[in-house]
Design an enzyme around this catalytic site. Structure first.
Site, PDB file in Angstrom:
ATOM      1  N   CYS A  50       5.946  35.312  46.315  1.00  0.00           N
ATOM      2  CA  CYS A  50       7.106  34.289  46.514  1.00  0.00           C
ATOM      3  C   CYS A  50       7.883  33.746  45.116  1.00  0.00           C
ATOM      4  O   CYS A  50       6.762  33.900  44.171  1.00  0.00           O
ATOM      5  CB  CYS A  50       6.500  33.095  47.089  1.00  0.00           C
ATOM      6  SG  CYS A  50       5.868  33.310  48.570  1.00  0.00           S
TER       7      CYS A  50
ATOM      8  N   ARG B  19       9.778  40.755  42.459  1.00  0.00           N
ATOM      9  CA  ARG B  19       8.376  40.303  42.923  1.00  0.00           C
ATOM     10  C   ARG B  19       8.023  40.567  44.159  1.00  0.00           C
ATOM     11  O   ARG B  19       6.822  40.661  44.500  1.00  0.00           O
ATOM     12  CB  ARG B  19       8.218  38.590  42.625  1.00  0.00           C
ATOM     13  CG  ARG B  19       8.278  38.489  41.235  1.00  0.00           C
ATOM     14  CD  ARG B  19       8.414  36.841  41.155  1.00  0.00           C
ATOM     15  NE  ARG B  19       7.212  35.960  41.542  1.00  0.00           N
ATOM     16  CZ  ARG B  19       6.255  35.812  40.559  1.00  0.00           C
ATOM     17  NH1 ARG B  19       6.361  35.938  39.344  1.00  0.00           N
ATOM     18  NH2 ARG B  19       5.097  35.153  40.853  1.00  0.00           N
TER      19      ARG B  19
ATOM     20  N   TRP C 275       7.216  35.750  50.623  1.00  0.00           N
ATOM     21  CA  TRP C 275       6.489  37.084  50.779  1.00  0.00           C
ATOM     22  C   TRP C 275       5.389  36.270  51.844  1.00  0.00           C
ATOM     23  O   TRP C 275       4.575  35.450  51.476  1.00  0.00           O
ATOM     24  CB  TRP C 275       5.943  37.441  49.520  1.00  0.00           C
ATOM     25  CG  TRP C 275       5.075  38.941  49.926  1.00  0.00           C
ATOM     26  CD1 TRP C 275       5.866  40.068  50.007  1.00  0.00           C
ATOM     27  CD2 TRP C 275       4.042  39.056  50.054  1.00  0.00           C
ATOM     28  NE1 TRP C 275       4.885  41.030  49.963  1.00  0.00           N
ATOM     29  CE2 TRP C 275       3.690  40.538  50.306  1.00  0.00           C
ATOM     30  CE3 TRP C 275       2.729  38.522  50.072  1.00  0.00           C
ATOM     31  CZ2 TRP C 275       2.440  41.167  50.543  1.00  0.00           C
ATOM     32  CZ3 TRP C 275       1.391  39.071  50.404  1.00  0.00           C
ATOM     33  CH2 TRP C 275       1.434  40.301  50.615  1.00  0.00           C
TER      34      TRP C 275
ATOM     35  N   ASN D 201       4.837  28.559  46.776  1.00  0.00           N
ATOM     36  CA  ASN D 201       4.146  29.705  46.559  1.00  0.00           C
ATOM     37  C   ASN D 201       2.532  29.414  46.661  1.00  0.00           C
ATOM     38  O   ASN D 201       2.189  28.480  46.155  1.00  0.00           O
ATOM     39  CB  ASN D 201       4.570  30.220  45.111  1.00  0.00           C
ATOM     40  CG  ASN D 201       5.962  30.640  44.771  1.00  0.00           C
ATOM     41  OD1 ASN D 201       6.629  30.534  45.736  1.00  0.00           O
ATOM     42  ND2 ASN D 201       6.249  30.954  43.407  1.00  0.00           N
ATOM     43  N   GLY D 202       2.005  30.347  47.124  1.00  0.00           N
ATOM     44  CA  GLY D 202       0.503  30.481  47.395  1.00  0.00           C
ATOM     45  C   GLY D 202       0.009  30.276  48.689  1.00  0.00           C
ATOM     46  O   GLY D 202       0.739  30.487  49.810  1.00  0.00           O
TER      47      GLY D 202
ATOM     48  N   GLU E 204      -4.447  57.351  40.950  1.00  0.00           N
ATOM     49  CA  GLU E 204      -3.159  56.799  40.629  1.00  0.00           C
ATOM     50  C   GLU E 204      -1.999  57.463  41.139  1.00  0.00           C
ATOM     51  O   GLU E 204      -1.180  57.194  41.666  1.00  0.00           O
ATOM     52  CB  GLU E 204      -3.125  56.919  39.027  1.00  0.00           C
ATOM     53  CG  GLU E 204      -1.830  56.099  38.634  1.00  0.00           C
ATOM     54  CD  GLU E 204      -1.505  54.711  38.981  1.00  0.00           C
ATOM     55  OE1 GLU E 204      -2.396  53.997  39.778  1.00  0.00           O
ATOM     56  OE2 GLU E 204      -0.383  54.125  38.701  1.00  0.00           O
TER      57      GLU E 204
ATOM     58  N   LYS F  89       0.883  56.043  43.626  1.00  0.00           N
ATOM     59  CA  LYS F  89       2.136  55.913  43.472  1.00  0.00           C
ATOM     60  C   LYS F  89       2.977  56.529  44.699  1.00  0.00           C
ATOM     61  O   LYS F  89       3.976  55.957  44.906  1.00  0.00           O
ATOM     62  CB  LYS F  89       2.498  56.728  42.224  1.00  0.00           C
ATOM     63  CG  LYS F  89       2.226  56.114  40.775  1.00  0.00           C
ATOM     64  CD  LYS F  89       2.939  54.914  40.241  1.00  0.00           C
ATOM     65  CE  LYS F  89       2.363  53.638  40.985  1.00  0.00           C
ATOM     66  NZ  LYS F  89       1.516  52.903  39.943  1.00  0.00           N
TER      67      LYS F  89
ATOM     68  N   GLU G  79       2.701  54.364  47.928  1.00  0.00           N
ATOM     69  CA  GLU G  79       3.521  52.890  47.854  1.00  0.00           C
ATOM     70  C   GLU G  79       5.036  53.187  47.646  1.00  0.00           C
ATOM     71  O   GLU G  79       5.784  52.320  48.269  1.00  0.00           O
ATOM     72  CB  GLU G  79       2.931  52.025  46.573  1.00  0.00           C
ATOM     73  CG  GLU G  79       3.311  52.568  45.515  1.00  0.00           C
ATOM     74  CD  GLU G  79       2.316  51.702  44.376  1.00  0.00           C
ATOM     75  OE1 GLU G  79       2.537  50.498  44.512  1.00  0.00           O
ATOM     76  OE2 GLU G  79       2.256  52.044  43.401  1.00  0.00           O
TER      77      GLU G  79
ATOM     78  N   HIS H 110     -17.277  68.383  50.265  1.00  0.00           N
ATOM     79  CA  HIS H 110     -18.138  67.370  50.908  1.00  0.00           C
ATOM     80  C   HIS H 110     -17.487  66.491  52.009  1.00  0.00           C
ATOM     81  O   HIS H 110     -17.788  65.454  52.524  1.00  0.00           O
ATOM     82  CB  HIS H 110     -18.549  66.470  50.073  1.00  0.00           C
ATOM     83  CG  HIS H 110     -19.638  67.178  49.063  1.00  0.00           C
ATOM     84  ND1 HIS H 110     -20.944  67.590  49.416  1.00  0.00           N
ATOM     85  CD2 HIS H 110     -19.216  67.426  47.606  1.00  0.00           C
ATOM     86  CE1 HIS H 110     -21.229  68.233  48.353  1.00  0.00           C
ATOM     87  NE2 HIS H 110     -20.336  68.207  47.356  1.00  0.00           N
TER      88      HIS H 110
ATOM     89  N   LYS I 161       5.170  42.446  43.495  1.00  0.00           N
ATOM     90  CA  LYS I 161       4.945  42.704  42.282  1.00  0.00           C
ATOM     91  C   LYS I 161       3.732  41.934  41.675  1.00  0.00           C
ATOM     92  O   LYS I 161       2.674  42.631  40.814  1.00  0.00           O
ATOM     93  CB  LYS I 161       6.041  42.506  41.497  1.00  0.00           C
ATOM     94  CG  LYS I 161       5.936  42.861  39.829  1.00  0.00           C
ATOM     95  CD  LYS I 161       5.773  44.442  39.743  1.00  0.00           C
ATOM     96  CE  LYS I 161       5.486  44.828  38.460  1.00  0.00           C
ATOM     97  NZ  LYS I 161       4.975  46.341  38.421  1.00  0.00           N
TER      98      LYS I 161
HETATM   99  C1  F6R Z   1       0.674  49.522  42.103  1.00  0.00           C
HETATM  100  C2  F6R Z   1       0.534  48.329  41.406  1.00  0.00           C
HETATM  101  C3  F6R Z   1      -0.458  47.376  42.048  1.00  0.00           C
HETATM  102  C4  F6R Z   1      -1.111  46.466  40.636  1.00  0.00           C
HETATM  103  C5  F6R Z   1      -2.129  45.459  41.334  1.00  0.00           C
HETATM  104  C6  F6R Z   1      -2.438  44.631  40.122  1.00  0.00           C
HETATM  105  O1  F6R Z   1       1.569  50.098  41.484  1.00  0.00           O
HETATM  106  O2  F6R Z   1       1.432  47.778  40.685  1.00  0.00           O
HETATM  107  O3  F6R Z   1      -1.522  48.128  42.535  1.00  0.00           O
HETATM  108  O4  F6R Z   1      -1.523  47.246  39.628  1.00  0.00           O
HETATM  109  O5  F6R Z   1      -1.450  44.542  42.092  1.00  0.00           O
HETATM  110  O6  F6R Z   1      -1.771  44.148  39.434  1.00  0.00           O
HETATM  111  P1  F6R Z   1      -1.905  43.464  38.071  1.00  0.00           P
HETATM  112  O7  F6R Z   1      -2.051  44.577  37.089  1.00  0.00           O
HETATM  113  O8  F6R Z   1      -0.536  42.576  37.706  1.00  0.00           O
HETATM  114  O9  F6R Z   1      -2.910  42.643  37.938  1.00  0.00           O
END
Ligand code: F6R
Length: 612
Positions: free
Chosen positions: A2, A27, A74, A98-99, A485, A489, A492, A508, A607
């Protein structure tokens, strides 16, 4: 997650609120809303939309106001819908939040018993009814909000407006909220970027602070109701965020821009090593030499992509420093019974510095007596940085694409510096080795630049990939976390189901999935494990699997009809994961581009994950 923007100014602030919400779109959100106070009648008008902020702009375009609150939501409690969108209103008061309010069920029952009627499924609605309830017996909105906050359990940043009052009252606990001091008004927002067009003078509120924003200035108290002097008790910071950082420029998406910024932000993050032959532990904080000298283990806590950078660091730290390194997902660590080690260095890695689980895990480690804490973060004034004794700030700049790219590679650069530093203190990294590692780091931006030049070839792969539904990513050693990773990527932003595996694990279990419809992406640097990896790739090829191999120039992997090879320009030793991940970022980006997904704002994701 949010976002909040609130303003009280001497002119129409509706365009500013819309612009602020637009800047917070990155975000992640699923609905948006605003409450405007009519300057003549003092009445509140509410607009809410389950579409984009642009819909809200359309709805409110013929309205003006000089004080107002706005929100992007959100969903946590209650589906994304107009009735659940903020602001929530009751008795001439409107609230954005927010929260998560953890005791909302008990508060709702209490308020229902008093006759309050709920019209949403959210936890937030209890806040507005509680303020209305307490305002009946308090002198002003500020006091009612302060009293309300004392009854809230959980995480919140709120902004409140009332008919007839020319002010906005805000408070925070666990979720970020800052004030902006402008020439034509005063403001509040969950992120400084929302206020960029009106002010750079920022005041960060602390846990439990309550502030009233009006044209006359700011009135504030701390969690214990002690009055605060803004500028003294809560210093004024000048934000250095640039407008270019929050704009796409010539790029199609923020993610693409951020991928291409990596040479520059790596150079910025590594600026302090300059031409040095040797590192000072002070780059992690004034007390780092003393703290590091006593460290006998490392515990890394993080989530998502930041967790993956921690996994790479484990290989570096154990190899260079010879001390045990554990990497844990923050949301798991915070709730499990573990064995505390007060001599362990606890490292929190976070791009945003706001991630609720990472923040809570650091607090939890401290509560177990582990005070040697280090934040590795991209947000200077964030909660995680403030919670830790030591800090290293990456200089990735604002990352707006939800999928983390440049934050990841700058974290890796910082973690490599940490591994060298610990290795040096422990006497395992010689002066000659250190100088070599620093030389490699200095060359890193250029090496990344060469990987970016592979974009045209990666685009061709992406075209072939866009109709796939599943993918396996394989890597070994240092590149196993890069396989994880790469898979993260891809899933997502393209919504293709992908799993990362250490290649040695293939037989395995996951080998059962391999057939002509299950593409296997492999990271094949020319390192000590290459021959082992080649055997793993044979296992795939002999089961009709199609291989996409990101190899080093000299990896000697032979191409065939079902083995496609893309060669990275150089093998980069211990820093090779930084190069390989850039190729995988470009790959995911282009697959998503072909699929036409919302790359910068993938569905359901946010975000900054400021709730559990
Ligand atoms: C994936 C991504 C998330 C963040 C995770 C932690 O691309 O961005 O997996 O890495 O939410 O976020 P931070 O680094 O802000 O603690």
């Amino acid at each position: 997650m949010c976002g909040i923007v609130a303003a009280v100014a001497d002119g129409n602030i509706v365009p500013l609120l819309i612009e602020g919400l637009t800047r917070l779109e990155y975000r992640g959100y699923d609905s948006a809303g605003l409450a405007l106070r009519d300057d003549t009648s003092g009445k509140l008008t509410r607009f809410r939309s389950i579409g984009r902020v642009a819909d809200l702009a359309e709805q409110s375009k013929n309205h003006t106001a000089t004080s107002s609150i706005a929100h992007t939501r959100w969903a946590t409690h209650g589906a994304p819908s107009e009735r659940n969108a903020h602001p929530h209103m009751s008795g001439g008061i409107a609230v954005v939040h927010n929260g998560i309010i953890e005791n909302y069920v008990a508060l709702r029952e209490m308020l229902r018993a008093q006759g309050y009627v709920f019209s949403s499924d959210t936890d937030t609605e209890v806040i507005v009814h509680l303020i209305v309830h307490l305002a009946k017996t308090t002198p002003d909105l500020f006091t009612a909000v302060a009293q309300t906050c004392k009854q809230l359990e959980g995480i919140y940043a709120i902004a409140v407006i009332r008919e007839g009052d020319n002010c906005v009252v805000v408070s925070r606990h666990g979720a970020p909220l800052l004030l902006g001091l402008g020439e034509h008004g005063n403001y509040a927002a969950s992120d400084a970027s929302a206020l960029l067009s009106v002010t750079r003078k920022i005041v960060y509120l602390e846990e439990g602070d309550v502030a009233e924003i009006s044209l006359a200035g700011i009135r504030a108290v701390d969690a214990g109701d002690t009055p605060l002097k803004i500028g003294i008790d809560r210093p004024i910071h000048i934000s250095t965020l640039s407008a270019a950082e929050v704009e796409k420029g010539d790029y199609a998406h923020f993610m693409q821009k951020e991928i291409f910024e990596q040479p520059e932000v790596l150079a910025a993050t590594l600026e302090m090593i300059g031409g040095a032959q040797s590192l000072s532990p002070n780059i992690f904080g004034a007390s780092a030499p003393e703290v590091f000298a006593d460290v006998n283990a490392v515990l890394i806590l993080a989530c998502g992509t930041s967790f993956h950078s921690g996994l790479v660091a484990r290989y570096w730290i154990e190899q260079l420093a010879g001390i045990p390194c554990t990497v844990e997902i923050a949301s798991e660590y915070r709730y499990r019974v573990s064995v505390p080690n007060p001599r362990q260095l606890v490292v929190a890695i976070s791009q945003s510095g706001e991630t609720a689980d990472t923040l809570a895990s650091i607090k939890f480690a401290k509560s177990l007596g582990m005070g040697k804490t280090l934040a590795l973060c991209n947000a200077p004034e964030s909660a995680i940085v403030r919670e830790c004794a030591l800090r290293f700030l990456t200089r990735a700049g604002k990352e707006i694409g939800v999928a983390s790219t440049k934050a990841f590679t700058t974290q890796l650069a910082a973690l490599f510096l940490l591994a060298i530093t610990l290795g040096k203190i422990g006497g395992r990294v010689s002066a000659k080795d250190e100088a070599e590692y620093l030389k490699d780091l200095r060359h890193l931006p250029l090496a990344v630049q060469k990987v970016l030049a592979l974009e045209p070839a990666i685009k061709i792969w992406a075209q072939r990939f866009a109709d796939k539904h599943h993918a396996l990513f394989l890597g070994r050693g240092l590149h196993y976390p890069i396989a994880l990773e790469g898979a993260l990527k891809l899933k997502e932003i393209s919504y293709i189901h992908a799993e990362g595996y250490p290649a040695g694990e293939l037989k395995h279990g996951p080998l059962a999935l391999v057939d002509e419809n299950m593409p296997v992406i492999s990271i094949a640097p020319n390192d000590a494990l290459l021959s082992k990896l080649k055997s793993n790739l044979e296992e795939v090829a002999s089961r009709s699997g199609e291989l996409y191999v990101f190899a080093d120039a000299d990896s000697a992997i032979i191409e065939s009809a079902r083995v496609h090879v893309l060669r990275l320009p150089e093998h980069y030793g211990l820093l090779s994961p930084v190069l390989h991940v850039v190729a995988l970022q470009l790959f995911s980006y282009h697959v998503a581009l072909v699929k036409g997904t919302d790359i910068d704002k993938p569905r359901n994701l946010a975000k900054s994950v400021t709730v559990e």
